[in-house]
Design a protein around this motif. Structure first.
Motif, PDB file in Angstrom:
ATOM      1  N   LEU A  69       0.831  -1.202   0.000  1.00  0.00           N
ATOM      2  CA  LEU A  69       0.000   0.000   0.000  1.00  0.00           C
ATOM      3  C   LEU A  69       0.868   1.255   0.000  1.00  0.00           C
ATOM      4  O   LEU A  69       1.757   1.401   0.832  1.00  0.00           O
ATOM      5  CB  LEU A  69      -0.903   0.018   1.229  1.00  0.00           C
ATOM      6  CG  LEU A  69      -1.946  -1.089   1.331  1.00  0.00           C
ATOM      7  CD1 LEU A  69      -2.808  -0.872   2.562  1.00  0.00           C
ATOM      8  CD2 LEU A  69      -2.808  -1.164   0.087  1.00  0.00           C
ATOM      9  N   LEU A 109      -6.006  12.544  17.793  1.00  0.00           N
ATOM     10  CA  LEU A 109      -5.989  11.624  16.651  1.00  0.00           C
ATOM     11  C   LEU A 109      -7.406  11.160  16.336  1.00  0.00           C
ATOM     12  O   LEU A 109      -8.192  10.900  17.248  1.00  0.00           O
ATOM     13  CB  LEU A 109      -5.135  10.394  16.965  1.00  0.00           C
ATOM     14  CG  LEU A 109      -3.636  10.598  17.115  1.00  0.00           C
ATOM     15  CD1 LEU A 109      -2.974   9.304  17.608  1.00  0.00           C
ATOM     16  CD2 LEU A 109      -3.009  11.003  15.782  1.00  0.00           C
ATOM     17  N   LEU A 150      -9.199   4.432   5.134  1.00  0.00           N
ATOM     18  CA  LEU A 150      -7.864   4.170   4.590  1.00  0.00           C
ATOM     19  C   LEU A 150      -7.715   4.772   3.193  1.00  0.00           C
ATOM     20  O   LEU A 150      -6.662   5.324   2.844  1.00  0.00           O
ATOM     21  CB  LEU A 150      -7.594   2.663   4.549  1.00  0.00           C
ATOM     22  CG  LEU A 150      -6.182   2.275   4.138  1.00  0.00           C
ATOM     23  CD1 LEU A 150      -5.151   2.792   5.142  1.00  0.00           C
ATOM     24  CD2 LEU A 150      -6.046   0.768   3.986  1.00  0.00           C
ATOM     25  N   HIS A 184       3.931   4.829   2.876  1.00  0.00           N
ATOM     26  CA  HIS A 184       2.822   3.926   3.163  1.00  0.00           C
ATOM     27  C   HIS A 184       1.854   4.592   4.144  1.00  0.00           C
ATOM     28  O   HIS A 184       2.280   5.339   5.014  1.00  0.00           O
ATOM     29  CB  HIS A 184       3.341   2.647   3.823  1.00  0.00           C
ATOM     30  CG  HIS A 184       4.440   1.975   3.075  1.00  0.00           C
ATOM     31  ND1 HIS A 184       4.233   1.271   1.915  1.00  0.00           N
ATOM     32  CD2 HIS A 184       5.777   1.905   3.311  1.00  0.00           C
ATOM     33  CE1 HIS A 184       5.391   0.789   1.472  1.00  0.00           C
ATOM     34  NE2 HIS A 184       6.346   1.164   2.307  1.00  0.00           N
ATOM     35  N   PRO A 185       0.572   4.299   4.012  1.00  0.00           N
ATOM     36  CA  PRO A 185      -0.367   4.799   5.026  1.00  0.00           C
ATOM     37  C   PRO A 185      -0.251   3.962   6.296  1.00  0.00           C
ATOM     38  O   PRO A 185       0.251   2.836   6.253  1.00  0.00           O
ATOM     39  CB  PRO A 185      -1.735   4.579   4.376  1.00  0.00           C
ATOM     40  CG  PRO A 185      -1.521   3.375   3.516  1.00  0.00           C
ATOM     41  CD  PRO A 185      -0.104   3.467   3.003  1.00  0.00           C
ATOM     42  N   SER A 186      -0.710   4.503   7.389  1.00  0.00           N
ATOM     43  CA  SER A 186      -0.885   3.649   8.562  1.00  0.00           C
ATOM     44  C   SER A 186      -2.216   2.927   8.397  1.00  0.00           C
ATOM     45  O   SER A 186      -3.094   3.382   7.659  1.00  0.00           O
ATOM     46  CB  SER A 186      -0.892   4.484   9.847  1.00  0.00           C
ATOM     47  OG  SER A 186      -2.093   5.229   9.938  1.00  0.00           O
ATOM     48  N   ILE A 187      -2.321   1.790   9.046  1.00  0.00           N
ATOM     49  CA  ILE A 187      -3.590   1.044   9.047  1.00  0.00           C
ATOM     50  C   ILE A 187      -4.037   0.911  10.495  1.00  0.00           C
ATOM     51  O   ILE A 187      -3.332   0.295  11.284  1.00  0.00           O
ATOM     52  CB  ILE A 187      -3.427  -0.355   8.428  1.00  0.00           C
ATOM     53  CG1 ILE A 187      -2.881  -0.258   6.996  1.00  0.00           C
ATOM     54  CG2 ILE A 187      -4.761  -1.095   8.444  1.00  0.00           C
ATOM     55  CD1 ILE A 187      -2.551  -1.617   6.385  1.00  0.00           C
ATOM     56  N   PRO A 188      -5.168   1.489  10.880  1.00  0.00           N
ATOM     57  CA  PRO A 188      -6.112   2.264  10.065  1.00  0.00           C
ATOM     58  C   PRO A 188      -5.560   3.649   9.723  1.00  0.00           C
ATOM     59  O   PRO A 188      -4.558   4.073  10.296  1.00  0.00           O
ATOM     60  CB  PRO A 188      -7.314   2.393  10.996  1.00  0.00           C
ATOM     61  CG  PRO A 188      -6.741   2.336  12.367  1.00  0.00           C
ATOM     62  CD  PRO A 188      -5.587   1.375  12.279  1.00  0.00           C
ATOM     63  N   LEU A 245      -5.124   7.523   9.817  1.00  0.00           N
ATOM     64  CA  LEU A 245      -5.220   8.429  10.964  1.00  0.00           C
ATOM     65  C   LEU A 245      -4.991   9.871  10.538  1.00  0.00           C
ATOM     66  O   LEU A 245      -4.117  10.157   9.722  1.00  0.00           O
ATOM     67  CB  LEU A 245      -4.161   8.092  12.020  1.00  0.00           C
ATOM     68  CG  LEU A 245      -4.329   6.826  12.864  1.00  0.00           C
ATOM     69  CD1 LEU A 245      -3.168   6.710  13.852  1.00  0.00           C
ATOM     70  CD2 LEU A 245      -5.652   6.836  13.602  1.00  0.00           C
ATOM     71  N   ARG A 305       3.916   6.009   7.075  1.00  0.00           N
ATOM     72  CA  ARG A 305       5.154   5.324   7.432  1.00  0.00           C
ATOM     73  C   ARG A 305       6.174   5.649   6.374  1.00  0.00           C
ATOM     74  O   ARG A 305       6.010   5.299   5.219  1.00  0.00           O
ATOM     75  CB  ARG A 305       4.934   3.821   7.498  1.00  0.00           C
ATOM     76  CG  ARG A 305       3.821   3.407   8.461  1.00  0.00           C
ATOM     77  CD  ARG A 305       4.228   3.558   9.901  1.00  0.00           C
ATOM     78  NE  ARG A 305       3.155   3.144  10.791  1.00  0.00           N
ATOM     79  CZ  ARG A 305       3.229   3.149  12.121  1.00  0.00           C
ATOM     80  NH1 ARG A 305       4.344   3.547  12.702  1.00  0.00           N
ATOM     81  NH2 ARG A 305       2.232   2.776  12.863  1.00  0.00           N
ATOM     82  N   PRO A 330       6.223   5.960  12.744  1.00  0.00           N
ATOM     83  CA  PRO A 330       5.028   6.646  12.260  1.00  0.00           C
ATOM     84  C   PRO A 330       5.285   8.151  12.195  1.00  0.00           C
ATOM     85  O   PRO A 330       5.924   8.717  13.080  1.00  0.00           O
ATOM     86  CB  PRO A 330       3.989   6.316  13.329  1.00  0.00           C
ATOM     87  CG  PRO A 330       4.775   6.040  14.564  1.00  0.00           C
ATOM     88  CD  PRO A 330       6.092   5.482  14.119  1.00  0.00           C
ATOM     89  N   PHE A 336     -13.596   8.906  13.317  1.00  0.00           N
ATOM     90  CA  PHE A 336     -13.713   8.146  14.564  1.00  0.00           C
ATOM     91  C   PHE A 336     -12.627   8.613  15.519  1.00  0.00           C
ATOM     92  O   PHE A 336     -11.439   8.502  15.200  1.00  0.00           O
ATOM     93  CB  PHE A 336     -13.552   6.652  14.250  1.00  0.00           C
ATOM     94  CG  PHE A 336     -14.003   5.747  15.353  1.00  0.00           C
ATOM     95  CD1 PHE A 336     -15.286   5.228  15.367  1.00  0.00           C
ATOM     96  CD2 PHE A 336     -13.138   5.401  16.386  1.00  0.00           C
ATOM     97  CE1 PHE A 336     -15.705   4.393  16.393  1.00  0.00           C
ATOM     98  CE2 PHE A 336     -13.550   4.565  17.408  1.00  0.00           C
ATOM     99  CZ  PHE A 336     -14.838   4.059  17.414  1.00  0.00           C
ATOM    100  N   PRO A 337     -12.976   9.129  16.698  1.00  0.00           N
ATOM    101  CA  PRO A 337     -11.942   9.629  17.612  1.00  0.00           C
ATOM    102  C   PRO A 337     -11.098   8.507  18.196  1.00  0.00           C
ATOM    103  O   PRO A 337     -11.612   7.432  18.501  1.00  0.00           O
ATOM    104  CB  PRO A 337     -12.753  10.326  18.699  1.00  0.00           C
ATOM    105  CG  PRO A 337     -14.082   9.668  18.677  1.00  0.00           C
ATOM    106  CD  PRO A 337     -14.327   9.260  17.262  1.00  0.00           C
ATOM    107  N   VAL A 338      -9.807   8.767  18.327  1.00  0.00           N
ATOM    108  CA  VAL A 338      -8.896   7.796  18.952  1.00  0.00           C
ATOM    109  C   VAL A 338      -8.515   8.298  20.345  1.00  0.00           C
ATOM    110  O   VAL A 338      -8.774   7.640  21.348  1.00  0.00           O
ATOM    111  CB  VAL A 338      -7.633   7.588  18.098  1.00  0.00           C
ATOM    112  CG1 VAL A 338      -6.648   6.659  18.798  1.00  0.00           C
ATOM    113  CG2 VAL A 338      -8.007   7.032  16.727  1.00  0.00           C
TER     114      VAL A 338
END
Lengths: 260, 374
Positions: free
Chosen positions: A6, A41, A46, A58-62, A64, A90, A95, A218-220
Motif C-alpha cells: 500500500l 488523533l 484508509l 505507506h499509510p498507517s492502518i487504520p 489516521l 510510514r 510513524p 472516529f476519535p482515537v
C-alpha cells in the motif's frame, strides 16, 4: 517491497501546491520550555489517507488524521500559538504525519516555521486553552472559525507512562526544480503533565484546511501535555514520486541543504 | 531445549479465498512436518484486523485442524486475548478445554491482552483496563477448568455458579503462559507461576537478565493455576539452509516483509496515552530503531538464519542461557515457497536438533561428574 504494497496516491500537482520553498537549513535546536501541546488523533478511511499521501510512503492502518496545537509562552520566536493537521504515514519504520495545513499566530512564527521546517504555515488566530472541564484548540482565519477541537473528561496519565508518543511531522518542500520533496525532522520531549480524553471536532472546515475530502470520522484520543520540547534541525529529504525503499533519502548537509 | 513453531498466518495481497486457504493449509502442513522432525509444539497467534501481518483471528480452529492431522505435537494458544470486548473468560476456557479434549491433552494456554489500536480500538475495548482483565482471566479460567461448578465475581469476569464444559483432558489443566513483550512482564508471569512466552526478539546477552529475574521471582510465586509452569519460551526466526549466506539473505527478506506489515499497524502507545501501556508491543518492537528512513534495519544478533553448523552454535548459547523452548516464526506473506520452507524444517530437524540434544546430554553428564567430584 512488493507491487501490491500500500502506497499513497496524492498527485504531484496537489503536493506541489502546498510545498514551501526551503532555502535555509537550520543548524540549531529550537527549544520551548513550559509549553503546552494538544495532540488529538482521529481515524479516517484508509482510502482517504492514501489519497492524501504521496506514492513514496505507506499509510498507517487504520488511516489516521492528527491535529496538533502548541501554546508557546516563551522561546526564540517569542510567544505564539500554532496548529497543524496531518495524515499518518510510514516513511519506513517510525510513524509520522505529513502536514497539509498549518497556522501560527504571529508573523515571526509563520516565517520561521515555513522557511526552516517547511510547514505550509499561514497567519491565523490560533488558540489553545485549558478550562476547568476541557481542552479547546481553535483556528480562525480572516475572522472565520475553521477548526475547533475539544476534549472533555480528561484523565491524568501518571507515573512512568506519563508521556505522549507524538508522531514527528514531515512537510512538503520545493527543491527548486518543481519536484517536491518531504522534509523530515525529529523532536524530543520532557513531559511534566499529561491528560487524556476523547476528542471531537465541533468545527472542521476541510476546504480551509487544504483537503476538501478529508474529514475525521472516529476519535482515537486527545491528549494535552505541559512539556519542554525541542525541535531538531531537519536532516533528511525524502522523495515523493518513488517508493522510499527504492529511491532512498537525501541527507541534508550544511546551510544550503545540499546532498551528502 | 525444545523447539516449536509459531504461526502468524500472514497473508499476501491481493486477498482471495483461495490464497487465504493456501496460507492456512501450508501452515498446517508445516506443523505436520515439524512433528515428524521432532518439534515439540506448534503455536498460533491471535490477531484481528491486521491486514497481511496476521489473518489468525480464530487460533483455536487452526489448532484443531492441526490436532486432527497430528498425534503428538503440542498446540499453543499464542496468545488467547484476555480482554472482555474480544472474548469472555468463559469462552476462552471452553475453547481451550474443547481443543484439549479433542487433541488428547496437548494444549498450551498462552494469555495476553493485545497492544494495538487496530485491535483494541476495533473491538471498542476498555484500553485502560486490559491489564486488570488479563489478571482476572488468568485466575478465573483455571477455576473454570478444575472446579466442577465455578463462580467468580470480579470486575471484568462475573460468573454465577455454572459448570463450564468441557473440562480439559490434562489434569489438573493445560500449562498456562503469559506473552511477554515489555520488560517487566516476565515478572508478572513469574508472580503468577506462569510460563514466560517471550515474544520480543533480542540478543541473548540482553535476554539473560530477564531470564534470571523470572527464575528468581517464580521461586516464591503464588500460582494462579493448580501448578507452577516454570518455563521460558522465546520467539525467534528460523530459516536453515546448507548455504549460510543464502539463508541470511532469505532471512533478511523475511524480516523486511514482516517489518513492513508490522510497521503499518498503530500501537496503543502511539495513539492512546495510557497508564498500562508503557512500551510498544511485539509489532512495534520489531520495527528497527532507525533515525533515518533509509537507515539499514538493525536486527537482533540471535536470530536463526544460517547453516546447520551456524544455527547449532547460535542455539547452544540460547540453551546455555536457560531457554526451555525456542519457538520459531518461519514465514511472512508466503515469501518462502512451501517446499523451501519444509526443507528448512527438515534440515534443522536432521542436522541441528540431534546435535543440540547430544550437547545437552553432554552438559548434563559434565554437571553430574562435577557434582560427584565435589
Amino acid at each position: 517491497m512488493r507491487e501490491q504494497d500500500l502506497f499513497g496516491g496524492l498527485s504531484l500537482a496537489t503536493l506541489s501546491a502546498q510545498s514551501v520553498n526551503f532555502d535555509e537549513l537550520l543548524q540549531d535546536d529550537l527549544v520551548f520550555k513550559n509549553a503546552q501541546i494538544y495532540y488529538s488523533l482521529f481515524e479516517i478511511p484508509l482510502a482517504a489517507a492514501q489519497a492524501q499521501l504521496p506514492p513514496s510512503v505507506h499509510p498507517s492502518i487504520p488511516g489516521l488524521l492528527g491535529i496538533t496545537f502548541w501554546r508557546i509562552s516563551d522561546g526564540p520566536l517569542g510567544p505564539f500559538e500554532f496548529a497543524m493537521i496531518g495524515v499518518a504515514c510510514r516513511t519506513g519504520i517510525k510513524p509520522r504525519h505529513l502536514i497539509h495545513a498549518a497556522f501560527a499566530s504571529t508573523p515571526q512564527a509563520v516565517e520561521h516555521l515555513r522557511r526552516q521546517y517547511g510547514f505550509p504555515c499561514r497567519l491565523a488566530s490560533v488558540q489553545l486553552r485549558e478550562s476547568y472541564d476541557r481542552i479547546l484548540g481553535s483556528v480562525a482565519e480572516n475572522g472565520a472559525l475553521i477548526l475547533q477541537v475539544e476534549t472533555l473528561s480528561l484523565l491524568p496519565i501518571v507515573g512512568a507512562n506519563s508521556f505522549i508518543k507524538v508522531s514527528p511531522a514531515i512537510t512538503a518542500v520545493a527543491d527548486g526544480e518543481g519536484v517536491p520533496e518531504l522534509l523530515q525532522f525529529e523532536a524530543s520531549y520532557e513531559f511534566k503533565r499529561v491528560l487524556r480524553g476523547m476528542p471531537r471536532t465541533p468545527v472542521f472546515d476541510a476546504v480551509a484546511l487544504n483537503r476538501p475530502d478529508l474529514v475525521p470520522v472516529f476519535p482515537v484520543s486527545g491528549a494535552h501535555a505541559v512539556v519542554d520540547f525541542t525541535i531538531h534541525p531537519p536532516r533528511y529529504c525524502l522523495p515523493t514520486t518513488q517508493p522510499l525503499e527504492r529511491a532512498g533519502v537525501r541527507k541534508l548537509n550544511g546551510r544550503q541543504g545540499s546532498a551528502a | 531445549m525444545q523447539f516449536g513453531l509459531i504461526h502468524e498466518l500472514s497473508t499476501p495481497r491481493p486477498f482471495t479465498s483461495e490464497g487465504q486457504r493456501a496460507v492456512y493449509e501450508n501452515a498446517i502442513e508445516a506443523s505436520v512436518v515439524a512433528e515428524q522432525c521432532g518439534f515439540a509444539s506448534t503455536w498460533c497467534v491471535e490477531h484481528h484486523f491486521m491486514e497481511e501481518y496476521s489473518h489468525a483471528s480464530c487460533p483455536d480452529q487452526f489448532l484443531m485442524a492441526v490436532a486432527r492431522a497430528t498425534t503428538r505435537i503440542r498446540l499453543g494458544f499464542g496468545i488467547a486475548t484476555s480482554v472482555p470486548a474480544i472474548h469472555s473468560a468463559v469462552r476462552l476456557a471452553e475453547k481451550a478445554a474443547f481443543l484439549d479434549v479433542m487433541s488428547g491433552g496437548r494444549v498450551e494456554f498462552g494469555t495476553g491482552r493485545s497492544s494495538t489500536w487496530n485491535e483494541l480500538g476495533g473491538f471498542g475495548a476498555a484500553i485502560d483496563d486490559t491489564k486488570k482483565s488479563w489478571d482476572e482471566y488468568t485466575r478465573a479460567i483455571p477455576k473454570m477448568w478444575t472446579q466442577e461448578r465455578c463462580s467468580f465475581n470480579g470486575s471484568t469476569v462475573k460468573l454465577p455458579e455454572r459448570m463450564v464444559l468441557p473440562k480439559p483432558w490434562q489434569k489438573p489443566h493445560p500449562p498456562m503462559w503469559v506473552a511477554v513483550t515489555a520488560p517487566g512482564t516476565e515478572i508478572d508471569a513469574a508472580e503468577r507461576g506462569m510460563g514466560a512466552l517471550i515474544l520480543s526478539h533480542s540478543d541473548v546477552t540482553r535476554a539473560i537478565p530477564r531470564f534470571n529475574a523470572y527464575r528468581e521471582r517464580i521461586k516464591t510465586c503464588e500460582p494462579v493455576g493448580a501448578f507452577v509452569n516454570n518455563r521460558i519460551a522465546t520467539v525467534n526466526w528460523l530459516y536453515c539452509h546448507k548455504d549460510g549466506e543464502y539463508a541470511r539473505r532469505r532471512g533478511k527478506e523475511l524480516l523486511e516483509s514482516f517489518s513492513y506489515t508490522a510497521a503499518q499497524t498503530v500501537e496503543i502507545s502511539e495513539g492512546y496515552p495510557s497508564s498500562n501501556y508503557t512500551n510498544i508491543g511485539l509489532l512495534g518492537g520489531l520495527r528497527a530503531d532507525a533515525e533515518s528512513p533509509g537507515e539499514k534495519k538493525k536486527f537482533a544478533s540471535g536470530l536463526c538464519f544460517g547453516s546447520p553448523d551456524e544455527l547449532f552454535e547460535n542455539l547452544r548459547v540460547w540453551q546455555d542461557a536457560g531457554v526451555d523452548q525456542m519457538i520459531f516464526l518461519i514465514q511472512s506473506r508466503e515469501l518462502l515457497a512451501q517446499p523451501e520452507l519444509l526443507e528448512s524444517l527438515r534440515l534443522f530437524g536432521s542436522k541441528v536438533m540431534p546435535r543440540l540434544a547430544e550437547y545437552n546430554l553432554e552438559q548434563k553428564r559434565e554437571a553430574a561428574q562435577t557434582g560427584e567430584a565435589a
